[in-house]
Design an enzyme around this catalytic site. Structure first.
Site, PDB file in Angstrom:
ATOM      1  CG  HIS A  12      45.725  38.704  48.061  1.00 15.23           C
ATOM      2  ND1 HIS A  12      46.608  37.590  48.174  1.00 15.23           N
ATOM      3  CD2 HIS A  12      44.610  38.952  48.477  1.00 15.23           C
ATOM      4  CE1 HIS A  12      45.851  36.909  47.178  1.00 15.23           C
ATOM      5  NE2 HIS A  12      44.224  37.411  47.491  1.00 15.23           N
ATOM      6  CG  HIS A  59      44.246  38.937  41.893  1.00 16.32           C
ATOM      7  ND1 HIS A  59      45.140  39.420  42.890  1.00 16.32           N
ATOM      8  CD2 HIS A  59      43.822  38.298  42.727  1.00 16.32           C
ATOM      9  CE1 HIS A  59      45.648  38.376  43.998  1.00 16.32           C
ATOM     10  NE2 HIS A  59      43.769  38.148  44.385  1.00 16.32           N
ATOM     11  CG  HIS A 193      38.203  35.560  49.808  1.00 16.47           C
ATOM     12  ND1 HIS A 193      39.149  34.902  50.590  1.00 16.47           N
ATOM     13  CD2 HIS A 193      38.964  36.429  48.975  1.00 16.47           C
ATOM     14  CE1 HIS A 193      39.871  34.914  49.749  1.00 16.47           C
ATOM     15  NE2 HIS A 193      39.873  35.967  48.624  1.00 16.47           N
ATOM     16  CD  GLU A 240      43.134  34.479  47.154  1.00 14.09           C
ATOM     17  OE1 GLU A 240      42.800  35.111  46.354  1.00 14.09           O
ATOM     18  OE2 GLU A 240      42.613  35.596  48.436  1.00 14.09           O
TER      19      GLU A 240
HETATM   20  C1  DHB Z   1      39.175  40.669  48.176  1.00 14.56           C
HETATM   21  C2  DHB Z   1      39.831  39.609  48.543  1.00 14.56           C
HETATM   22  C3  DHB Z   1      41.176  39.299  47.559  1.00 14.56           C
HETATM   23  O1  DHB Z   1      42.029  37.850  47.973  1.00 14.56           O
HETATM   24  C4  DHB Z   1      41.321  39.759  46.357  1.00 14.56           C
HETATM   25  O2  DHB Z   1      41.921  39.435  46.333  1.00 14.56           O
HETATM   26  C5  DHB Z   1      40.220  40.660  45.837  1.00 14.56           C
HETATM   27  C6  DHB Z   1      39.565  41.212  46.795  1.00 14.56           C
HETATM   28  C7  DHB Z   1      38.144  41.645  49.327  1.00 14.56           C
HETATM   29  O3  DHB Z   1      37.671  41.119  50.186  1.00 14.56           O
HETATM   30  O4  DHB Z   1      37.773  42.383  48.714  1.00 14.56           O
HETATM   31 FE    FE Z   2      42.408  37.556  46.183  1.00 22.35          FE
END
Ligand code: DHB
Ligand code: FE
Length: 280
Positions: A12, A59, A193, A240
């Site tokens: 997302h 978030h 990530h 996540e």
């Molecule tokens: C990014 C990814 C995310 O899932 C998020 O909530 C905020 C930023 C990113 O890759 O920048």
């Molecule tokens: Fe996220």
């Protein structure tokens, strides 16, 4: 009776929403991302769900750190788009399905999942970016959405196993809903990530590929991944991915992988996407 017919998992990444909204989809950096969803757009247009259940995480947009529900279901008639700091994304508001949402709450609570009922809520990129990727630009989203919000931001977060079992309970709930509805469930977020600190930008393609493989053929093995392994192998935000296990738990044991897309780079995150159809 309502039935869950397929599941979609999809990252997302908010920068995708910003690229889309600001007319950057044709730039060389972003074109491959959007091309990766061409098949998916056709698939969902043909699959024509009557309702979506979208499993996502907020978030700190709807819920500040003052109140952090572990699992929350949006029972409202509609969900406005959250302002995440640059104004709300210019996408349609999300229309809910209060009857199905309330039924899922009733059924899952009686199945001993302590779901928070949310009657007023804004939705952020966690929910809207997957909608943009799957449906493109719209005046209105093509069907109502039941938002299922999961805490993956503040520890303790739920285990993968708990998420998978919640998926099972959601399936049972849907199958005991009287209306004849074709339901598609989305699991969003992921893949590997980390957004901050010395390991920012961490990508683990090997872990992600194994996760995608096992989502189809051995989801039980994924339910045994402990938090520390997500953290170590996939970075702080890789957790996540437990939300994908809610989606998977809501499907048949046997599923067919209809499509997969994995792409780096897209912001700081490995973009993962898979479509699973129930075999029966
Ligand atoms: C990014 C990814 C995310 O899932 C998020 O909530 C905020 C930023 C990113 O890759 O920048
Ligand atoms: Fe996220």
């Amino acid at each position: 009776m309502a039935r869950i017919v397929a599941g979609v998992a999809c990252s997302h990444i908010p920068a995708i929403g910003a690229a889309w909204d600001n007319g950057k989809a044709d730039e060389p950096y972003w074109r491959p991302v959007f091309d990766g969803f061409e098949y998916s757009k056709k698939w969902i247009a043909k699959f024509k769900p009557d309702v979506l259940i979208v499993v996502y995480n907020d978030h700190a947009s709807a819920f500040s750190l003052e109140i952090v529900p572990t699992f929350a279901i949006g029972c409202a008639a509609e969900f406005p788009i959250a302002d995440e700091g640059w104004g709300p994304r210019p996408v349609p508001k999300v229309i809910g399905h209060p009857e199905l949402a309330s039924h899922i709450v009733q059924s899952t609570v009686l199945d001993e999942f302590d779901i928070t009922i949310v009657n007023k809520m804004e939705v952020d990129h966690g929910l809207t970016v997957p909608l943009s990727l799957m449906f493109g630009r719209r005046e209105a989203w093509p069907c109502p959405v039941v938002p299922l919000c999961v805490n993956v931001v503040v520890y303790p977060v739920p285990t993968g196993h708990r998420c998978y079992m919640l998926g099972r309970a959601i399936r049972k709930a849907v199958e005991s809903f009287d209306l004849d509805l074709r339901v598609v469930i989305f699991g969003t977020g992921g893949m590997s990530h980390q957004l901050q600190g010395p390991r920012a930008g961490l990508i683990n393609r090997e872990f992600d590929t194994r996760f995608l493989d096992n989502l189809t053929r051995d989801p039980q093995s994924l339910t045994r991944i402990p938090h520390i392994e997500y953290l170590r192998e996939t970075g702080s935000e890789g957790i996540e991915m437990v939300m994908w296990l809610i989606m998977r738990g809501a499907l048949d044991d046997d599923v067919r992988e209809a499509y997969r897309f994995y792409h780096v780079p897209a912001s700081n995150t490995a973009l993962g996407h898979i479509i699973l159809e129930n075999a029966s």
